[in-house]
Scaffold this motif. Structure first.
Motif, mmCIF file in Angstrom:
data_model
loop_
_atom_site.group_PDB
_atom_site.id
_atom_site.type_symbol
_atom_site.label_atom_id
_atom_site.label_comp_id
_atom_site.label_asym_id
_atom_site.label_seq_id
_atom_site.Cartn_x
_atom_site.Cartn_y
_atom_site.Cartn_z
ATOM 1 N N TYR A 2 -18.296 -17.222 52.903
ATOM 2 C CA TYR A 2 -18.049 -17.035 54.328
ATOM 3 C C TYR A 2 -16.747 -16.268 54.492
ATOM 4 C CZ TYR A 2 -17.112 -18.223 59.201
ATOM 5 O OH TYR A 2 -16.832 -18.176 60.529
ATOM 6 N N GLN A 3 -16.830 -14.979 54.791
ATOM 7 C CA GLN A 3 -15.643 -14.132 54.822
ATOM 8 C C GLN A 3 -14.993 -14.081 56.200
ATOM 9 O OE1 GLN A 3 -16.260 -10.421 52.902
ATOM 10 N NE2 GLN A 3 -14.247 -9.613 53.383
ATOM 11 N N ALA A 4 -15.716 -14.344 57.272
ATOM 12 C CA ALA A 4 -15.177 -14.369 58.634
ATOM 13 C C ALA A 4 -14.494 -13.049 58.987
ATOM 14 C CB ALA A 4 -14.213 -15.539 58.805
ATOM 15 N N LEU A 5 -15.156 -11.936 58.665
ATOM 16 C CA LEU A 5 -14.634 -10.628 59.041
ATOM 17 C C LEU A 5 -14.521 -10.547 60.560
ATOM 18 C CD1 LEU A 5 -13.877 -7.682 58.250
ATOM 19 C CD2 LEU A 5 -16.283 -7.115 58.606
ATOM 20 N N GLY A 6 -13.371 -10.100 61.044
ATOM 21 C CA GLY A 6 -13.159 -9.996 62.475
ATOM 22 C C GLY A 6 -12.581 -11.248 63.097
ATOM 23 N N ALA A 7 -12.076 -12.165 62.257
ATOM 24 C CA ALA A 7 -11.434 -13.367 62.790
ATOM 25 C C ALA A 7 -10.270 -13.009 63.696
ATOM 26 C CB ALA A 7 -10.954 -14.255 61.642
ATOM 27 N N SER A 8 -9.664 -11.855 63.466
ATOM 28 C CA SER A 8 -8.575 -11.358 64.302
ATOM 29 C C SER A 8 -8.575 -9.842 64.238
ATOM 30 C CB SER A 8 -7.224 -11.914 63.825
ATOM 31 O OG SER A 8 -7.001 -11.553 62.468
ATOM 32 N N VAL A 9 -7.999 -9.212 65.240
ATOM 33 C CA VAL A 9 -7.956 -7.748 65.281
ATOM 34 C C VAL A 9 -6.793 -7.308 66.161
ATOM 35 C CG1 VAL A 9 -9.549 -7.589 67.238
ATOM 36 C CG2 VAL A 9 -9.350 -5.660 65.656
ATOM 37 N N CYS A 10 -6.163 -6.200 65.815
ATOM 38 C CA CYS A 10 -5.123 -5.620 66.664
ATOM 39 C C CYS A 10 -4.964 -4.147 66.321
ATOM 40 C CB CYS A 10 -3.783 -6.350 66.516
ATOM 41 S SG CYS A 10 -2.918 -6.046 64.959
ATOM 42 N N ALA A 11 -4.408 -3.400 67.245
ATOM 43 C CA ALA A 11 -4.078 -1.996 66.989
ATOM 44 C C ALA A 11 -2.791 -1.923 66.169
ATOM 45 C CB ALA A 11 -3.905 -1.241 68.297
ATOM 46 N N VAL A 12 -2.696 -0.926 65.290
ATOM 47 C CA VAL A 12 -1.496 -0.713 64.482
ATOM 48 C C VAL A 12 -1.063 0.748 64.621
ATOM 49 C CG1 VAL A 12 -2.050 -2.545 62.841
ATOM 50 C CG2 VAL A 12 -2.874 -0.242 62.409
ATOM 51 N N ALA A 13 -0.046 1.121 63.878
ATOM 52 C CA ALA A 13 0.465 2.486 63.928
ATOM 53 C C ALA A 13 -0.577 3.485 63.422
ATOM 54 C CB ALA A 13 1.734 2.594 63.079
ATOM 55 N N ASP A 14 -0.345 4.744 63.705
ATOM 56 C CA ASP A 14 -1.199 5.832 63.200
ATOM 57 C C ASP A 14 -0.823 6.096 61.746
ATOM 58 O OD1 ASP A 14 -2.744 8.057 62.775
ATOM 59 O OD2 ASP A 14 -1.499 9.402 63.993
ATOM 60 N N LEU A 15 -1.446 5.344 60.850
ATOM 61 C CA LEU A 15 -1.067 5.408 59.436
ATOM 62 C C LEU A 15 -1.574 6.672 58.756
ATOM 63 C CD1 LEU A 15 -1.776 1.690 58.486
ATOM 64 C CD2 LEU A 15 0.418 2.726 59.076
ATOM 65 N N ASP A 16 -2.707 7.209 59.189
ATOM 66 C CA ASP A 16 -3.256 8.397 58.537
ATOM 67 C C ASP A 16 -2.903 9.691 59.270
ATOM 68 O OD1 ASP A 16 -4.800 7.881 60.726
ATOM 69 O OD2 ASP A 16 -6.709 7.794 59.660
ATOM 70 N N LEU A 17 -2.012 9.578 60.288
ATOM 71 C CA LEU A 17 -1.424 10.749 60.956
ATOM 72 C C LEU A 17 -2.478 11.697 61.532
ATOM 73 C CD1 LEU A 17 1.398 11.551 58.369
ATOM 74 C CD2 LEU A 17 1.514 10.102 60.401
ATOM 75 N N ASP A 18 -3.529 11.085 62.122
ATOM 76 C CA ASP A 18 -4.553 11.927 62.756
ATOM 77 C C ASP A 18 -4.439 11.910 64.275
ATOM 78 O OD1 ASP A 18 -5.427 9.400 63.346
ATOM 79 O OD2 ASP A 18 -7.406 9.617 62.431
ATOM 80 N N GLY A 19 -3.369 11.302 64.783
ATOM 81 C CA GLY A 19 -3.150 11.260 66.214
ATOM 82 C C GLY A 19 -3.831 10.122 66.928
ATOM 83 N N VAL A 20 -4.493 9.214 66.187
ATOM 84 C CA VAL A 20 -5.207 8.085 66.775
ATOM 85 C C VAL A 20 -4.663 6.791 66.174
ATOM 86 C CG1 VAL A 20 -7.457 6.972 67.110
ATOM 87 C CG2 VAL A 20 -7.287 9.472 67.103
ATOM 88 N N MET A 21 -4.371 5.802 67.031
ATOM 89 C CA MET A 21 -3.907 4.510 66.533
ATOM 90 C C MET A 21 -4.967 3.891 65.620
ATOM 91 S SD MET A 21 -0.874 3.847 67.835
ATOM 92 C CE MET A 21 -0.682 2.083 67.869
ATOM 93 N N ASP A 22 -4.515 3.236 64.563
ATOM 94 C CA ASP A 22 -5.431 2.598 63.631
ATOM 95 C C ASP A 22 -5.600 1.115 63.972
ATOM 96 O OD1 ASP A 22 -5.872 5.024 62.269
ATOM 97 O OD2 ASP A 22 -3.964 4.784 61.236
ATOM 98 N N ILE A 23 -6.408 0.416 63.177
ATOM 99 C CA ILE A 23 -6.847 -0.940 63.518
ATOM 100 C C ILE A 23 -6.630 -1.860 62.322
ATOM 101 C CG2 ILE A 23 -8.784 -2.353 64.320
ATOM 102 C CD1 ILE A 23 -10.116 0.322 65.204
ATOM 103 N N ALA A 24 -6.144 -3.072 62.598
ATOM 104 C CA ALA A 24 -6.053 -4.125 61.580
ATOM 105 C C ALA A 24 -7.096 -5.187 61.888
ATOM 106 C CB ALA A 24 -4.665 -4.743 61.561
ATOM 107 N N VAL A 25 -7.886 -5.579 60.878
ATOM 108 C CA VAL A 25 -8.949 -6.576 61.046
ATOM 109 C C VAL A 25 -8.742 -7.679 60.014
ATOM 110 C CG1 VAL A 25 -11.429 -7.015 61.018
ATOM 111 C CG2 VAL A 25 -10.561 -4.835 61.900
ATOM 112 N N GLY A 26 -8.611 -8.917 60.495
ATOM 113 C CA GLY A 26 -8.411 -10.049 59.607
ATOM 114 C C GLY A 26 -9.721 -10.681 59.179
ATOM 115 N N SER A 27 -9.757 -11.197 57.934
ATOM 116 C CA SER A 27 -10.920 -11.909 57.392
ATOM 117 C C SER A 27 -10.404 -13.189 56.745
ATOM 118 C CB SER A 27 -11.650 -11.057 56.341
ATOM 119 O OG SER A 27 -12.063 -9.825 56.889
ATOM 120 N N ARG A 28 -10.410 -14.269 57.494
ATOM 121 C CA ARG A 28 -9.850 -15.535 56.974
ATOM 122 C C ARG A 28 -10.932 -16.284 56.208
ATOM 123 N NH1 ARG A 28 -10.711 -20.211 60.127
ATOM 124 N NH2 ARG A 28 -11.935 -19.837 62.007
ATOM 125 N N SER A 29 -11.160 -15.894 54.966
ATOM 126 C CA SER A 29 -12.219 -16.488 54.150
ATOM 127 C C SER A 29 -12.050 -17.997 54.086
ATOM 128 C CB SER A 29 -12.181 -15.894 52.746
ATOM 129 O OG SER A 29 -12.369 -14.494 52.798
#
Length: 266
Positions: free
Chosen positions: A1-28
């Motif tokens: 049971y991986q629980a992908l998507g247990a949490s989510v938030c926007a993060v910095a533009d890590l890949d420098l493409d001009g779009v904010m990136d996403i952090a997704v938690g999986s509290r196994s």
């Protein structure tokens, strides 16, 4: 049971493409690819995985909560706070990780078994409290647990000074903080950001109507309840709360209960 998507938030533009990136938690919660839990950073434009940050202990529920916070390591990118409520026998932990490398930069632990510190995280509004794209201060909650005789709590941390600066505890074992928390901005006449917290109620082991409280963030008026919204029997205030960016207004269909200053947590 991986629980992908247990949490989510926007993060910095890590890949420098001009779009904010996403952090997704999986509290196994049991055997899975990463039984200790993980946080995956995805491109906000393509959803391509950019980086994996995983916990270091099985059953710690690393990734149960995620929140973008201010830059701690000086790379001018907001960093990432991650909750691990199952760690240390259920005491729980909140750690701040570099969004660029995943390195652990700072952490705080819960104090008692079953406290489940790190169940939920929220930034403290308003925006002047932000630095390099993330909040300077954040709220971290502990969920109530009848088996552990813990009423739940909300703790406020200031990353500029690196420590806890305020704490609010659940009121009684029959009126407990559920773990849901979010910043609510400036809702009263002081200069301290206020917050919303979910409550569970019990009587003889039977769940009672749930509620959401708007609580003053003023340390000099610790635990002052500004508003309380009642829910029907069987409803739960624990899955999550959405932050406010403007003064509080009543919602149709909710019961508004006057503040109970005598019940304020200390």
């Amino acid at each position: 049971y991986q629980a992908l998507g247990a949490s989510v938030c926007a993060v910095a533009d890590l890949d420098l493409d001009g779009v904010m990136d996403i952090a997704v938690g999986s509290r196994s919660l049991s055997s899975a690819l990463h039984p200790e839990g993980s946080v995956t950073l995805y491109s906000g434009a393509t959803l391509r995985p950019l980086r994996l940050i995983h916990g270091d202990l099985a059953a710690s529920e690393f990734g149960a909560a995620v929140l973008t916070v201010m830059d701690l390591d000086g790379d001018r990118l907001p960093d990432l706070a991650v909750g691990s409520p199952g760690r240390l026998g259920g005491r729980g932990r909140v750690g701040v990780h570099s969004s660029a490398t995943g390195a652990l930069l700072a952490y705080w632990d819960g104090g008692t078994p079953g406290e489940r510190f790190g169940t939920a995280l929220s930034g403290c509004f308003p925006r002047p409290a932000y630095s390099f794209g993330g909040p300077r201060s954040f709220l971290a909650s502990s969920a109530s647990s009848q088996s552990a005789s813990h009423q739940g709590s909300v703790r406020k941390f200031d990353l500029m000074v690196g420590r806890e600066v305020a704490r609010w505890d659940g009121l009684t074992l029959s009126r407990e903080f559920s773990g849901a928390v979010c910043g609510a901005g400036l809702q009263d006449d002081d200069t301290f950001p206020d917050f919303l917290v979910g409550l569970r109620r019990w009587q003889g082991g039977t769940p009672q109507p749930a509620a959401v409280q708007l609580v003053s963030g003023d340390p000099a008026d610790l635990g002052k309840i500004l508003w309380e919204l009642g829910f029907p029997v069987g409803a739960s205030a624990s899955p999550g709360l959405v932050g406010l960016d403007r003064p509080w207004s009543r919602s149709p269909g909710f019961a508004v209960i006057p503040p109970r200053h005598s019940e304020a947590a200390v």
